[in-house]
Design an enzyme around this catalytic site. Structure first.
Site, PDB file in Angstrom:
ATOM      1  N   ASP A  95       0.300  -7.555   1.790  1.00 52.96           N
ATOM      2  CA  ASP A  95       0.698  -6.140   1.770  1.00 52.96           C
ATOM      3  C   ASP A  95       2.227  -6.002   1.747  1.00 52.96           C
ATOM      4  OD1 ASP A  95       0.525  -3.399   1.782  1.00 52.96           O
ATOM      5  OD2 ASP A  95      -0.032  -3.225   3.899  1.00 52.96           O
ATOM      6  N   SER A 140       3.953   2.599   8.392  1.00 55.39           N
ATOM      7  CA  SER A 140       3.680   1.421   7.571  1.00 55.39           C
ATOM      8  C   SER A 140       4.740   1.235   6.504  1.00 55.39           C
ATOM      9  CB  SER A 140       2.289   1.368   6.965  1.00 55.39           C
ATOM     10  OG  SER A 140       1.760   2.581   6.724  1.00 55.39           O
ATOM     11  N   GLY A 141       4.959  -0.025   6.176  1.00 57.13           N
ATOM     12  CA  GLY A 141       6.058  -0.405   5.282  1.00 57.13           C
ATOM     13  C   GLY A 141       7.333  -0.674   6.054  1.00 57.13           C
ATOM     14  N   HIS A 191       0.814  -1.220   0.000  1.00 57.32           N
ATOM     15  CA  HIS A 191       0.000   0.000   0.000  1.00 57.32           C
ATOM     16  C   HIS A 191       0.845   1.267   0.000  1.00 57.32           C
ATOM     17  CE1 HIS A 191       0.153   0.147   4.543  1.00 57.32           C
ATOM     18  NE2 HIS A 191       0.114   1.435   4.282  1.00 57.32           N
TER      19      HIS A 191
HETATM   20  C1  4AZ Z   1      -1.252   3.502   8.523  1.00 62.00           C
HETATM   21  O1  4AZ Z   1      -2.288   3.994   8.091  1.00 62.00           O
HETATM   22  C2  4AZ Z   1      -1.284   2.772   9.800  1.00 62.00           C
HETATM   23  N1  4AZ Z   1      -1.838   1.473  14.540  1.00 62.00           N
HETATM   24  C3  4AZ Z   1      -0.141   2.198  10.298  1.00 62.00           C
HETATM   25  C4  4AZ Z   1      -0.164   1.519  11.492  1.00 62.00           C
HETATM   26  C5  4AZ Z   1      -1.348   1.416  12.191  1.00 62.00           C
HETATM   27  C6  4AZ Z   1      -2.497   1.997  11.707  1.00 62.00           C
HETATM   28  C7  4AZ Z   1      -2.465   2.668  10.499  1.00 62.00           C
HETATM   29  C8  4AZ Z   1      -1.343   0.694  13.484  1.00 62.00           C
HETATM   30  O2  4AZ Z   1      -0.199   3.626   7.918  1.00 62.00           O
END
Ligand code: 4AZ
Length: 263
Positions: free
Chosen positions: A118, A210-211, A71
């Protein structure tokens, strides 16, 4: 991810316009974590767009390969992406390097973060001078036992609706039982994901993480993937179960560069 955005938006809107930061305390980081050094975590990288805005994390898993979330890479061309390696402080432009990938691989079955798969791999033209982190293998099942203390790293938000971090941060998060993750999230897929954190929230990864990596015993066990908000009670972070994708990932990560003949 779009579905997730809707989820998060709904949650924010239904909180009746209050400036809500969930359960996160002010001044804490990742959420509820602490500073981490790039020297101790040389494989930790972040991704920016071509304007320099950081939006995701990543992990150097081979000299020319960076693992991130699908993503984070979907819908982007390599030309508009930068991998920032060897830099702990986003404002320290003299340390580390910024590299534009030459290719993006996204798992063929990827649809959205909460449906699994993902994972994406960025291929770089030149080898990075930083030590890669080995990925968990199919045989590393023990690393995912509930209670195992993992370490998540990133430059993401330090509160649910706050700004991303200037510095690399880390948080220790125990693996939670699959049954708890499934109770928290109806769409949780235990073969492809695991969740980590605390039932009461407070310590978690967040947007911008994320990632990025979640590690234990010198191995990459997960990629930060999704969750409802950040650090909320009963809503732990969800991570890609890397051991599950070992075969797919090795086929991309261990691929010889074009022109190199296999002896
Ligand atoms: C995000 O949107 C995301 N709390 C990353 C981690 C978490 C929630 C959302 C975990 O990148």
């Amino acid at each position: 991810m779009r579905r997730l955005l809707v989820l998060v938006l709904c949650a924010v809107l239904t909180s009746s316009g209050l400036v809500s930061t969930g359960t996160a305390a002010a001044g804490e980081q990742i959420i509820g974590g602490e500073r981490a050094s790039i020297e101790a975590n040389p494989w930790a990288v972040y991704l920016t767009d071509d304007h320099g805005a950081q939006f995701c994390g990543g992990t150097i898993v081979a000299p020319t390969k960076v693992l991130t979330a699908a993503h984070c890479a979907l819908g982007r061309s390599p030309r508009e992406l930068r991998v920032i390696a060897g830099r702990e402080d986003k404002q320290d432009r003299d340390s580390g390097m910024s590299v534009t990938p030459e290719d993006i691989w996204i798992h063929k079955q990827y649809v959205s973060a909460d449906e699994g798969e993902d994972v994406a791999v960025l291929t770089l033209k030149k080898a990075l001078p930083y030590t890669p982190l080995p990925m968990a293998e199919l045989t590393d099942r023990a690393l995912y036992q509930p209670g195992t203390q993992l370490r998540a790293l990133g430059w993401g938000r330090t509160s649910e609706n706050g700004k991303t971090s200037r510095y690399l941060l880390q948080a220790t998060l125990p693996v939670l039982p699959d049954a708890y993750c499934a109770d928290s999230y109806p769409q949780f897929v235990k073969t492809d994901m695991f969740c980590a954190g605390y039932e009461g929230g407070k310590i978690d990864t967040c947007q911008g993480d994320s990632g990025g990596p979640i590690v234990v015993e010198g191995k990459l066990v997960g990629v930060t993937s999704w969750g409802e908000g950040c650090a909320r009670k009963g809503k732990p972070g969800v991570y890609v179960r890397i051991s599950r994708y070992a075969k797919d990932l090795h086929s991309v990560v261990d691929a010889l560069p074009p022109g190199v003949v296999d002896p």
